[in-house]
Design a protein around this motif. Sequence first.
Motif, mmCIF file in Angstrom:
data_model
loop_
_atom_site.group_PDB
_atom_site.id
_atom_site.type_symbol
_atom_site.label_atom_id
_atom_site.label_comp_id
_atom_site.label_asym_id
_atom_site.label_seq_id
_atom_site.Cartn_x
_atom_site.Cartn_y
_atom_site.Cartn_z
ATOM 1 N N PRO A 93 0.817 -1.225 0.000
ATOM 2 C CA PRO A 93 0.000 0.000 0.000
ATOM 3 C C PRO A 93 0.847 1.270 0.000
ATOM 4 N N GLU A 94 2.033 1.230 0.627
ATOM 5 C CA GLU A 94 2.886 2.420 0.669
ATOM 6 C C GLU A 94 3.369 2.807 -0.730
ATOM 7 N N LEU A 95 3.775 1.792 -1.503
ATOM 8 C CA LEU A 95 4.209 2.079 -2.867
ATOM 9 C C LEU A 95 3.050 2.580 -3.730
ATOM 10 N N ALA A 96 1.867 2.025 -3.547
ATOM 11 C CA ALA A 96 0.705 2.469 -4.310
ATOM 12 C C ALA A 96 0.349 3.914 -3.976
ATOM 13 N N PHE A 97 0.437 4.270 -2.693
ATOM 14 C CA PHE A 97 0.142 5.659 -2.311
ATOM 15 C C PHE A 97 1.211 6.618 -2.852
ATOM 16 N N ALA A 98 2.463 6.169 -2.895
ATOM 17 C CA ALA A 98 3.527 7.000 -3.459
ATOM 18 C C ALA A 98 3.292 7.223 -4.960
ATOM 19 N N GLN A 99 2.803 6.216 -5.629
ATOM 20 C CA GLN A 99 2.498 6.381 -7.049
ATOM 21 C C GLN A 99 1.353 7.369 -7.263
ATOM 22 N N VAL A 100 0.318 7.269 -6.443
ATOM 23 C CA VAL A 100 -0.806 8.206 -6.564
ATOM 24 C C VAL A 100 -0.347 9.634 -6.260
ATOM 25 N N THR A 101 0.532 9.800 -5.287
ATOM 26 C CA THR A 101 1.038 11.135 -4.960
ATOM 27 C C THR A 101 1.862 11.713 -6.110
ATOM 28 N N TYR A 102 2.724 10.886 -6.660
ATOM 29 C CA TYR A 102 3.513 11.347 -7.803
ATOM 30 C C TYR A 102 2.612 11.659 -9.002
ATOM 31 N N GLY A 103 1.557 10.885 -9.185
ATOM 32 C CA GLY A 103 0.611 11.168 -10.260
ATOM 33 C C GLY A 103 -0.120 12.479 -10.051
ATOM 34 N N ALA A 104 -0.461 12.799 -8.807
ATOM 35 C CA ALA A 104 -1.122 14.075 -8.521
ATOM 36 C C ALA A 104 -0.202 15.256 -8.832
ATOM 37 N N VAL A 105 1.091 15.110 -8.510
ATOM 38 C CA VAL A 105 2.046 16.178 -8.819
ATOM 39 C C VAL A 105 2.191 16.344 -10.333
ATOM 40 N N THR A 106 2.240 15.239 -11.057
ATOM 41 C CA THR A 106 2.381 15.292 -12.515
ATOM 42 C C THR A 106 1.162 15.940 -13.158
ATOM 43 N N VAL A 107 -0.029 15.601 -12.685
ATOM 44 C CA VAL A 107 -1.248 16.194 -13.244
ATOM 45 C C VAL A 107 -1.286 17.697 -12.976
ATOM 46 N N SER A 108 -0.858 18.122 -11.795
ATOM 47 C CA SER A 108 -0.810 19.559 -11.499
ATOM 48 C C SER A 108 0.183 20.280 -12.406
ATOM 49 N N PHE A 109 1.314 19.635 -12.676
ATOM 50 C CA PHE A 109 2.295 20.228 -13.598
ATOM 51 C C PHE A 109 1.728 20.373 -15.011
ATOM 52 N N LEU A 110 1.015 19.343 -15.483
ATOM 53 C CA LEU A 110 0.428 19.399 -16.828
ATOM 54 C C LEU A 110 -0.648 20.477 -16.931
ATOM 55 N N GLY A 111 -1.389 20.685 -15.849
ATOM 56 C CA GLY A 111 -2.389 21.755 -15.876
ATOM 57 C C GLY A 111 -1.756 23.134 -15.859
ATOM 58 N N GLY A 112 -0.641 23.296 -15.149
ATOM 59 C CA GLY A 112 0.007 24.605 -15.085
ATOM 60 C C GLY A 112 0.715 25.001 -16.365
ATOM 61 N N MET A 113 0.962 24.037 -17.274
ATOM 62 C CA MET A 113 1.608 24.385 -18.535
ATOM 63 C C MET A 113 0.759 25.326 -19.377
ATOM 64 N N ARG A 114 -0.530 25.315 -19.198
ATOM 65 C CA ARG A 114 -1.396 26.198 -19.984
ATOM 66 C C ARG A 114 -1.168 27.661 -19.604
ATOM 67 N N TRP A 115 -0.860 27.924 -18.359
ATOM 68 C CA TRP A 115 -0.540 29.291 -17.973
ATOM 69 C C TRP A 115 0.736 29.751 -18.680
ATOM 70 N N GLY A 116 1.746 28.898 -18.698
ATOM 71 C CA GLY A 116 2.987 29.255 -19.368
ATOM 72 C C GLY A 116 2.832 29.410 -20.871
ATOM 73 N N PHE A 117 1.829 28.771 -21.449
ATOM 74 C CA PHE A 117 1.598 28.882 -22.886
ATOM 75 C C PHE A 117 0.757 30.102 -23.239
#
Length: 257
Positions: free
Chosen positions: A130-154
Amino acid sequence: MFSLVQRCCYSTPFKLHKFTGAGLLLHGKNKTTCPSPSLRLRRDVSLLSRSPSFNPASLYATKLQAFHTSLPFFKKKTPRDSEIKKPGVLERSMESLKDAPKPALYLSLAGLIPFVSVPLAMAIQGTYYPELAFAQVTYGAVTVSFLGGMRWGFALPEKSPAKPDWLNLANSTVPPIFAWQALLLKDITSGAVMLVMALGIALHYDISLLPDYPRWFKVLRVVGTVVMVLSLLATAALKAVSEMELSDSRNKWQSSK
């Protein structure tokens, strides 16, 4: 007239050939005149001797031409334009990745390692962590936030084709909101499904709403999204399998009592 015919029949071959030509001319002018049988026989022999089919030079040329002429099935056929296979959409898309800058390509591929390594490690060891699965979900949340913020930079630069209006800037906040909800959920499966939805929304923004991105970037976004979605679904599937095995072991332990 009789003396002329007698002279032609018993003359030398040179005179015979000469008279044969004259006789042919005379026969062409006056069709009613018939030559004698001996003259006709000598004329036929002369014509046969002059036939090109019995000429040794012509026979040699024919054999030489047949020797240098290859058979039809040995000839190399050039493919037609309709028979040439054109590259498909997938091949053209993969070839466009060659135009990508090396830092963007390598950093994007390296960013997929945390997604792939978690379900791969659990599948190799045959145990759900479960710890590894939660770490993956956390990293996925950070990646999704980064992809959403790219629109501001564009949209913020002055010469950008996308205007910094309400639509472009508000849409960039949707993926981070989904990522925040995924972290608030206690269930890993629900969090993974929420991240999959956020990744799909972000990909739709980058592919459909912002067509001015280069082709290599769009292909890279599609490849990255597919890998991230499959990794999250694999983690959710491993959790479901581990829960089924755990429930089966509990049922067997209770039945043994």
